[in-house]
Design a protein around this motif. Structure first.
Motif, PDB file in Angstrom:
ATOM      1  N   THR A  58       6.247 -55.714  11.076  1.00 40.87           N
ATOM      2  CA  THR A  58       4.854 -55.270  11.039  1.00 40.87           C
ATOM      3  C   THR A  58       4.730 -54.131  10.041  1.00 40.87           C
ATOM      4  OG1 THR A  58       4.587 -55.804  13.395  1.00 40.87           O
ATOM      5  CG2 THR A  58       2.906 -54.410  12.408  1.00 40.87           C
ATOM      6  N   PHE A  59       3.680 -54.165   9.233  1.00 36.45           N
ATOM      7  CA  PHE A  59       3.436 -53.096   8.267  1.00 36.45           C
ATOM      8  C   PHE A  59       1.932 -52.965   8.051  1.00 36.45           C
ATOM      9  CE2 PHE A  59       4.546 -57.107   6.280  1.00 36.45           C
ATOM     10  CZ  PHE A  59       3.499 -57.336   5.402  1.00 36.45           C
ATOM     11  N   LYS A  60       1.525 -51.855   7.453  1.00 36.73           N
ATOM     12  CA  LYS A  60       0.115 -51.580   7.241  1.00 36.73           C
ATOM     13  C   LYS A  60      -0.327 -52.032   5.851  1.00 36.73           C
ATOM     14  CE  LYS A  60      -0.699 -49.111  11.058  1.00 36.73           C
ATOM     15  NZ  LYS A  60      -1.703 -49.473  12.090  1.00 36.73           N
ATOM     16  N   ASN A  61      -1.552 -52.588   5.773  1.00 39.28           N
ATOM     17  CA  ASN A  61      -2.120 -52.798   4.443  1.00 39.28           C
ATOM     18  C   ASN A  61      -2.854 -51.530   4.018  1.00 39.28           C
ATOM     19  OD1 ASN A  61      -4.703 -52.845   5.631  1.00 39.28           O
ATOM     20  ND2 ASN A  61      -4.859 -55.070   5.560  1.00 39.28           N
ATOM     21  N   LEU A  62      -3.497 -51.563   2.876  1.00 39.46           N
ATOM     22  CA  LEU A  62      -4.155 -50.372   2.324  1.00 39.46           C
ATOM     23  C   LEU A  62      -5.246 -49.836   3.239  1.00 39.46           C
ATOM     24  CD1 LEU A  62      -4.016 -48.670  -0.323  1.00 39.46           C
ATOM     25  CD2 LEU A  62      -5.898 -50.074  -1.183  1.00 39.46           C
ATOM     26  N   TYR A  63      -5.793 -50.702   4.085  1.00 40.36           N
ATOM     27  CA  TYR A  63      -6.891 -50.318   4.969  1.00 40.36           C
ATOM     28  C   TYR A  63      -6.409 -50.030   6.389  1.00 40.36           C
ATOM     29  CZ  TYR A  63      -9.188 -52.093   0.898  1.00 40.36           C
ATOM     30  OH  TYR A  63      -9.563 -52.302  -0.412  1.00 40.36           O
ATOM     31  N   MET A  65      -4.597 -51.648   8.447  1.00 36.78           N
ATOM     32  CA  MET A  65      -4.572 -52.768   9.377  1.00 36.78           C
ATOM     33  C   MET A  65      -3.144 -53.303   9.465  1.00 36.78           C
ATOM     34  SD  MET A  65      -7.963 -54.662   7.851  1.00 36.78           S
ATOM     35  CE  MET A  65      -7.927 -56.065   8.990  1.00 36.78           C
ATOM     36  N   ASP A  66      -2.692 -53.624  10.673  1.00 40.23           N
ATOM     37  CA  ASP A  66      -1.357 -54.190  10.848  1.00 40.23           C
ATOM     38  C   ASP A  66      -1.288 -55.604  10.295  1.00 40.23           C
ATOM     39  OD1 ASP A  66      -0.226 -52.005  12.045  1.00 40.23           O
ATOM     40  OD2 ASP A  66      -0.515 -52.719  14.097  1.00 40.23           O
ATOM     41  N   VAL A  67      -0.311 -55.841   9.458  1.00 42.39           N
ATOM     42  CA  VAL A  67       0.002 -57.184   8.962  1.00 42.39           C
ATOM     43  C   VAL A  67       1.346 -57.566   9.561  1.00 42.39           C
ATOM     44  CG1 VAL A  67       0.429 -58.620   6.942  1.00 42.39           C
ATOM     45  CG2 VAL A  67      -1.271 -56.784   6.829  1.00 42.39           C
ATOM     46  N   VAL A  68       1.419 -58.755  10.143  1.00 41.84           N
ATOM     47  CA  VAL A  68       2.647 -59.206  10.805  1.00 41.84           C
ATOM     48  C   VAL A  68       3.260 -60.356  10.015  1.00 41.84           C
ATOM     49  CG1 VAL A  68       3.639 -60.147  12.931  1.00 41.84           C
ATOM     50  CG2 VAL A  68       1.757 -58.489  13.049  1.00 41.84           C
ATOM     51  N   GLY A  69       4.562 -60.333   9.901  1.00 38.09           N
ATOM     52  CA  GLY A  69       5.238 -61.386   9.153  1.00 38.09           C
ATOM     53  C   GLY A  69       6.567 -61.777   9.762  1.00 38.09           C
ATOM     54  N   HIS A  70       7.108 -62.877   9.275  1.00 34.23           N
ATOM     55  CA  HIS A  70       8.454 -63.319   9.619  1.00 34.23           C
ATOM     56  C   HIS A  70       9.327 -63.105   8.385  1.00 34.23           C
ATOM     57  CE1 HIS A  70       7.106 -66.194  13.084  1.00 34.23           C
ATOM     58  NE2 HIS A  70       7.275 -64.958  13.482  1.00 34.23           N
TER      59      HIS A  70
END
Length: 359
Positions: A58-63, A65-70
């Motif tokens: 999980t990481f933050k975008n510029l705004y 917001m949490d972005v989740v990935g594999h």
């Protein structure tokens, strides 16, 4: 005596509040560093070779917001040195478990660190309302994925590429135009989501039909603003009828069967793949191929099936792009075939492309 006591209490509360704030900030700062190891056996829409380790990140975008990935990493990879990495985006209306993980896991077998992400408003990534359309933020999510990968000790930040499947093909192009850190760009079965919504396939939608769609979406905003029910549009039908269009049947075979069906936690099968009606018109203002030539001299690879109903978009992008560029047709393949059919997906071509331009 009362006044000094009040001052002491107030000061103590301020110190406590500051300590809580600092603790929260530290926890938030620490969160992106976490990598939760997953078992690929928990998923049915893709397979992961035993030589690959899979993580949820999980990481933050510029705004913020949490972005989740594999995240997929070869087991024998030396994490003490830096390696090339590839970000993969899912089809429009899908989630990372549908197609993106297929590409990410297979490219990891070929030696790359790969990251399949959920776009904001979809899957496990943050964003309300769910299934909202906001193409600029979708593009931002890919840049945020570069932020994440480029700050890992085992990733070479100068060797990061992107793959966009279906709608994500247009989002990675949009992102790459303003983010030179994406060193090589590949799209597969690409949809230009702007043109598809303005004009429909083969420019079959009239201006009057477009205006009617816009009017309906605008009216729906009143309903939702006053507390009405959210409405959805497009997406894949839940049941086949005798008169169901062949293209819908093609999507149904993936999204509504065990082959590719996946319903993220907290969502409903009835709304998967379907954008909100009030937000879908955001695509009308989306022109990802404008200035596509400015991505040059970074290389671009466009892959499409020669039987794909969507091949017009890859052909249009290829025509507009500057060198170096390549357009590859997969013989006998339709649009959805290249979502998950590993016997048709030209992984050798993708491996050669990224090996050449990221290493």
């Amino acid at each position: 005596m009362m006044k000094p006591i009040k001052i002491i209490i107030a000061a103590s509360l301020m110190i406590l509040a500051q300590a809580c704030t600092e603790k929260k900030e530290k926890e938030q700062a620490k969160k992106p560093e976490e990598m939760e190891k997953l078992s690929p056996k928990d998923y049915t829409t893709f397979k992961v070779d035993d030589s690959i380790e899979m993580y949820r990140v999980t990481f933050k975008n510029l705004y913020k917001m949490d972005v989740v990935g594999h995240l997929f990493i070869p087991r024998n990879l030396d994490r003490g040195t830096k390696h090339a990495a590839i970000i993969v985006g899912h089809p429009m209306g899908a989630v990372k478990e549908q197609s993106a993980d297929v590409y990410a896991s297979n490219m990891a077998v070929r030696g790359f660190i790969t990251l399949a992400i959920d776009l904001s408003f979809w899957g496990e990534s943050e964003g309300e309302p769910r299934n909202a359309i906001l193409p600029d933020v979708y593009a931002e999510d890919f840049s945020a994925a570069v932020d994440f990968l480029g700050t890992r000790d085992f990733v070479d930040r100068n060797s990061i590429g992107v793959i966009g499947v279906c709608g994500s093909g247009s989002f990675v192009i949009s992102a790459a135009k303003i983010d030179p850190r994406m060193k090589a760009v590949a799209t597969v079965s690409m949809y230009d989501m702007g043109s598809a919504n303005r004009n429909a396939l083969n420019h079959s939608q009239t201006l009057e039909q477009r205006k009617q769609i816009i009017a309906e979406a605008a009216e729906q905003r009143y309903a939702e603003f006053t507390g009405g029910t959210t409405k959805y549009t497009g997406g894949t039908v839940l049941k086949l009828q005798n008169n169901t269009h062949p293209i819908q049947r093609e999507f149904f075979d993936f999204y509504r069967t065990p082959r590719g069906e996946y319903t993220p936690k907290g969502t409903s099968r009835e709304t998967t793949t379907k954008p909100t009606l009030s937000s879908n018109t955001k695509f009308m203002n989306f022109h990802p191929f404008n200035d596509i030539e400015t991505i040059s001299p970074r290389p671009m690879l466009f892959i499409t099936g020669d039987q794909a109903h969507s091949k017009e978009f890859s052909e249009d992008a290829y025509k507009r792009a500057a060198m170096p560029k390549e357009l590859v047709y997969v013989n006998g393949a339709g649009h959805v075939d290249l979502y998950d059919k590993t016997d048709l997906i030209p992984f050798d071509k993708l491996e050669t492309f990224f090996t050449t331009h990221l290493r």
